[in-house]
Design a protein around this motif. Structure first.
Motif, PDB file in Angstrom:
ATOM      1  N   TYR A 181       0.822  -1.209   0.000  1.00  0.00           N
ATOM      2  CA  TYR A 181       0.000   0.000   0.000  1.00  0.00           C
ATOM      3  C   TYR A 181       0.858   1.264   0.000  1.00  0.00           C
ATOM      4  CZ  TYR A 181      -4.622  -2.088   0.424  1.00  0.00           C
ATOM      5  OH  TYR A 181      -5.797  -2.753   0.153  1.00  0.00           O
ATOM      6  N   HIS A 182       2.016   1.183   0.640  1.00  0.00           N
ATOM      7  CA  HIS A 182       2.938   2.321   0.614  1.00  0.00           C
ATOM      8  C   HIS A 182       3.397   2.604  -0.810  1.00  0.00           C
ATOM      9  CE1 HIS A 182       7.019   4.037   0.621  1.00  0.00           C
ATOM     10  NE2 HIS A 182       6.610   4.728   1.665  1.00  0.00           N
ATOM     11  N   ARG A 183       3.727   1.559  -1.549  1.00  0.00           N
ATOM     12  CA  ARG A 183       4.192   1.732  -2.931  1.00  0.00           C
ATOM     13  C   ARG A 183       3.096   2.293  -3.818  1.00  0.00           C
ATOM     14  NH1 ARG A 183       6.602  -3.953  -4.628  1.00  0.00           N
ATOM     15  NH2 ARG A 183       6.992  -2.806  -6.593  1.00  0.00           N
ATOM     16  N   GLU A 184       1.863   1.785  -3.673  1.00  0.00           N
ATOM     17  CA  GLU A 184       0.758   2.290  -4.490  1.00  0.00           C
ATOM     18  C   GLU A 184       0.434   3.737  -4.129  1.00  0.00           C
ATOM     19  OE1 GLU A 184      -2.276   2.757  -7.188  1.00  0.00           O
ATOM     20  OE2 GLU A 184      -0.598   1.335  -7.091  1.00  0.00           O
ATOM     21  N   GLY A 185       0.502   4.082  -2.842  1.00  0.00           N
ATOM     22  CA  GLY A 185       0.269   5.469  -2.445  1.00  0.00           C
ATOM     23  C   GLY A 185       1.310   6.408  -3.012  1.00  0.00           C
ATOM     24  N   TYR A 186       2.558   5.964  -2.989  1.00  0.00           N
ATOM     25  CA  TYR A 186       3.626   6.791  -3.551  1.00  0.00           C
ATOM     26  C   TYR A 186       3.460   6.920  -5.062  1.00  0.00           C
ATOM     27  CZ  TYR A 186       8.271   8.899  -3.626  1.00  0.00           C
ATOM     28  OH  TYR A 186       9.313   9.784  -3.757  1.00  0.00           O
ATOM     29  N   ARG A 187       3.045   5.813  -5.687  1.00  0.00           N
ATOM     30  CA  ARG A 187       2.819   5.837  -7.134  1.00  0.00           C
ATOM     31  C   ARG A 187       1.686   6.814  -7.487  1.00  0.00           C
ATOM     32  NH1 ARG A 187       2.007   6.632 -11.559  1.00  0.00           N
ATOM     33  NH2 ARG A 187       1.671   5.251 -13.345  1.00  0.00           N
ATOM     34  N   ALA A 188       0.607   6.804  -6.719  1.00  0.00           N
ATOM     35  CA  ALA A 188      -0.513   7.708  -6.979  1.00  0.00           C
ATOM     36  C   ALA A 188      -0.093   9.163  -6.821  1.00  0.00           C
ATOM     37  CB  ALA A 188      -1.677   7.387  -6.040  1.00  0.00           C
ATOM     38  N   CYS A 189       0.736   9.447  -5.796  1.00  0.00           N
ATOM     39  CA  CYS A 189       1.202  10.823  -5.586  1.00  0.00           C
ATOM     40  C   CYS A 189       2.105  11.286  -6.725  1.00  0.00           C
ATOM     41  CB  CYS A 189       1.937  10.925  -4.249  1.00  0.00           C
ATOM     42  SG  CYS A 189       0.863  10.777  -2.807  1.00  0.00           S
ATOM     43  N   LEU A 190       2.921  10.377  -7.264  1.00  0.00           N
ATOM     44  CA  LEU A 190       3.774  10.732  -8.388  1.00  0.00           C
ATOM     45  C   LEU A 190       2.936  11.051  -9.620  1.00  0.00           C
ATOM     46  CD1 LEU A 190       6.705   8.126  -8.154  1.00  0.00           C
ATOM     47  CD2 LEU A 190       6.827  10.573  -7.705  1.00  0.00           C
ATOM     48  N   GLU A 191       1.951  10.196  -9.892  1.00  0.00           N
ATOM     49  CA  GLU A 191       1.116  10.406 -11.074  1.00  0.00           C
ATOM     50  C   GLU A 191       0.299  11.691 -10.961  1.00  0.00           C
ATOM     51  OE1 GLU A 191      -2.829   8.292 -12.796  1.00  0.00           O
ATOM     52  OE2 GLU A 191      -1.092   6.961 -12.573  1.00  0.00           O
ATOM     53  N   ALA A 192      -0.181  11.998  -9.756  1.00  0.00           N
ATOM     54  CA  ALA A 192      -1.010  13.188  -9.555  1.00  0.00           C
ATOM     55  C   ALA A 192      -0.191  14.452  -9.342  1.00  0.00           C
ATOM     56  CB  ALA A 192      -1.922  12.970  -8.347  1.00  0.00           C
ATOM     57  N   LYS A 193       1.137  14.299  -9.205  1.00  0.00           N
ATOM     58  CA  LYS A 193       2.016  15.438  -8.909  1.00  0.00           C
ATOM     59  C   LYS A 193       1.530  16.179  -7.664  1.00  0.00           C
ATOM     60  CE  LYS A 193       3.324  16.063 -13.763  1.00  0.00           C
ATOM     61  NZ  LYS A 193       3.406  17.007 -14.902  1.00  0.00           N
ATOM     62  N   ALA A 194       1.302  15.385  -6.591  1.00  0.00           N
ATOM     63  CA  ALA A 194       0.743  15.929  -5.360  1.00  0.00           C
ATOM     64  C   ALA A 194       1.657  16.962  -4.726  1.00  0.00           C
ATOM     65  CB  ALA A 194       0.462  14.791  -4.370  1.00  0.00           C
TER      66      ALA A 194
END
Length: 496
Positions: A453-466
């Motif tokens: 879940y940590h990896r997917e959360g980090y991946r989502a933040c990268l894609e969204a440019k959070a």
């Protein structure tokens, strides 16, 4: 990660059940008494600021039957209030303060998946309510509405409830005692009759309305007994007695904030922040149900907070969500969605509203590797963390933020490391859900699940440019289903 044992369960302890239980080292670093439990007041100077988003049940501020009998209750080191509280009313001022709320209660209430009263979910649970009350099945919290007044009462009033309990059972004790020693049953009928007569009096007292702004003497007596007499509290819970009026109930029945809305975004919109990041961490049966969670939260914000929402290009929010989230095909589903919020206030000189500000919300949605948008080129942790001097071990955290389907499909059952595998995927999904929507009622997280879940959360933040989104303004907020972080210049807020 260490010492989990051969089956992965050796690391489970009381801390897995009482998540807010602080370590002795942390307490000493805050210059607090390690023998005293932490309260919300102890976090007053701690950043990010913590906000507990719970639901207070069986309380209606007005006598209108159209108003729900539940509402979000916001508890933070800076105060306690209902979401719908008018600006000029402070119902808990001088009654229930942050120093009266244990941090364990404020945090663990968000795990109240089962409770006597379930807010918006109570309609589907109504047939089980009496059974839950009788068996004492609940994960919510009960708080005295005015603990300061209870502590300030004289000694006689503090010990009076014990005499009430003795008087309540004394007819039966006397009658059966007389029968045991004399063998005569002359007083048995009288004893049973008096016992049920006293129960009837207490039941009538439990039905006395509470909540009026200026309570009568009878109402004050009823509130006193509701706090101190277990039988009256039991009757009020079983019958679902409503507290109608601005005065808080004698006992607050709290449950999970998700029993109002599951994203916890309403408290942040009430603060009228400039930047909000909300992460969906629940379970949904379909893509439409997943988006309905967001739409329901926005509809409540319209009604309760006078907010309006549009897409980034000005399009209607419902249509924009349908096009950008619901109708996307697997393999092309985005992990983020961005939209605008318009804040309005009621015009004091007329019947209309006037705009007072704008905000942007970044909604993050974790995806299964087969459904989400894939990276154009594989990224390692070294590439992802190029500005951070951190070396993540590949054996624990994988080769990078992007996951493979075979890595997440084996996350079955989720209690211990030995539960993971590829043999019972369908059976496990029906009980516990599947990545990235495992059931949140399961409070156990294995090291593998945490890393995934940590990896997917980090991946989502990268894609969204959070990071870029939060840095666009000096005000920033992060909302994560049950945990939200807010930065206002040099201040931050966490809401659970």
């Amino acid at each position: 990660m260490k010492g989990v044992g051969w089956c992965g369960c050796a690391g489970i302890s009381f801390r897995d059940f009482f998540l807010s239980c602080p370590t002795l080292k942390h307490i000493k670093s805050m210059n607090l008494d390690p023998d005293r439990p932490l309260t919300l007041e102890d976090l007053e100077n701690v950043k990010p600021i913590f906000i507990s988003n719970a639901v207070v049940n069986r309380w209606r501020r007005t006598t209108s039957p159209a108003e729900p009998d539940y509402e979000a209750l916001l508890m933070s080191p800076h105060g306690i209030e209902r979401l719908d509280r008018p600006p000029h009313e402070r119902e808990f001022e001088g009654k229930l303060m942050p120093e009266d709320i244990y941090l364990s209660d404020a945090m663990a209430t968000s795990a109240a998946a089962v409770d006597h009263h379930m807010g918006a979910l109570e309609v589907g649970e109504e047939i089980f309510k009496d059974l839950k009350v009788t068996l004492g099945i609940a994960m919510g919290t009960s708080l005295v509405g005015d603990p300061r007044k209870q502590k300030s009462r004289n000694l006689c009033l503090q010990i009076f409830p014990f005499f009430i309990e003795i008087i309540r059972v004394s007819p039966l004790l006397f009658a059966y005692g007389h029968y045991f020693f004399t063998g005569h049953d002359d007083y048995l009928t009288i004893g049973v009759f008096l016992f049920f007569f006293l129960l009837l009096l207490l039941t009538v007292l439990a039905l006395v309305p509470t909540g009026s702004e200026n309570p009568t003497r009878l109402e004050r007596i009823a509130r006193y007994f509701a706090v101190h007499t277990p039988y009256i509290s039991y009757v009020r819970k079983t019958l679902g007695i409503l507290n109608q009026g601005p005065n808080p109930p004698p006992v607050l029945r709290l449950s999970d904030g998700g029993h109002v809305e599951n994203l916890g975004i309403l408290p942040l919109l009430k603060l009228r922040l400039k930047r909000i990041v909300s992460v969906y961490g629940g379970r949904a049966a379909s893509e439409q149900a997943f988006c309905d969670t967001l739409l329901n939260a926005l509809e409540m914000a319209r009604k309760k907070l006078r907010c309006s929402f549009t897409g980034m290009d000005g399009r209607d929010i419902s249509e924009d969500i349908r096009v950008n989230l619901v109708e996307r095909t697997p393999g092309n589903q985005p992990r983020s969605y961005r939209f605008k919020v318009h804040y309005f206030d009621k015009d004091p000189e007329g019947d209309g509203d006037h705009k007072v500000g704008e905000s942007e919300v970044l909604f993050l949605a974790p995806r299964h590797p087969n459904k989400g948008i894939k990276m154009t080129e594989p990224m390692t942790w070294k590439d992802a963390l190029n500005d951070i001097d951190e070396d993540l071990e590949e054996s624990r955290w994988g080769s990078g933020p992007e996951l493979l389907a075979k890595e997440v499909d084996r996350l079955t059952f989720c209690c211990c490391e030995c539960c993971h595998g590829n043999t019972c995927q369908g059976f496990s999904e029906g009980i516990c859900g599947a990545f990235p929507q495992h059931s949140t009622s399961n409070q156990f997280y294995t090291p593998t699940m945490f890393a995934t879940y940590h990896r997917e959360g980090y991946r989502a933040c990268l894609e969204a440019k959070a990071a870029e989104f939060l840095n666009e303004q000096s005000t920033a907020t992060l909302s994560v289903d049950r945990v939200r972080l807010e930065e206002v210049v040099d201040e931050t807020t966490t809401s659970v």
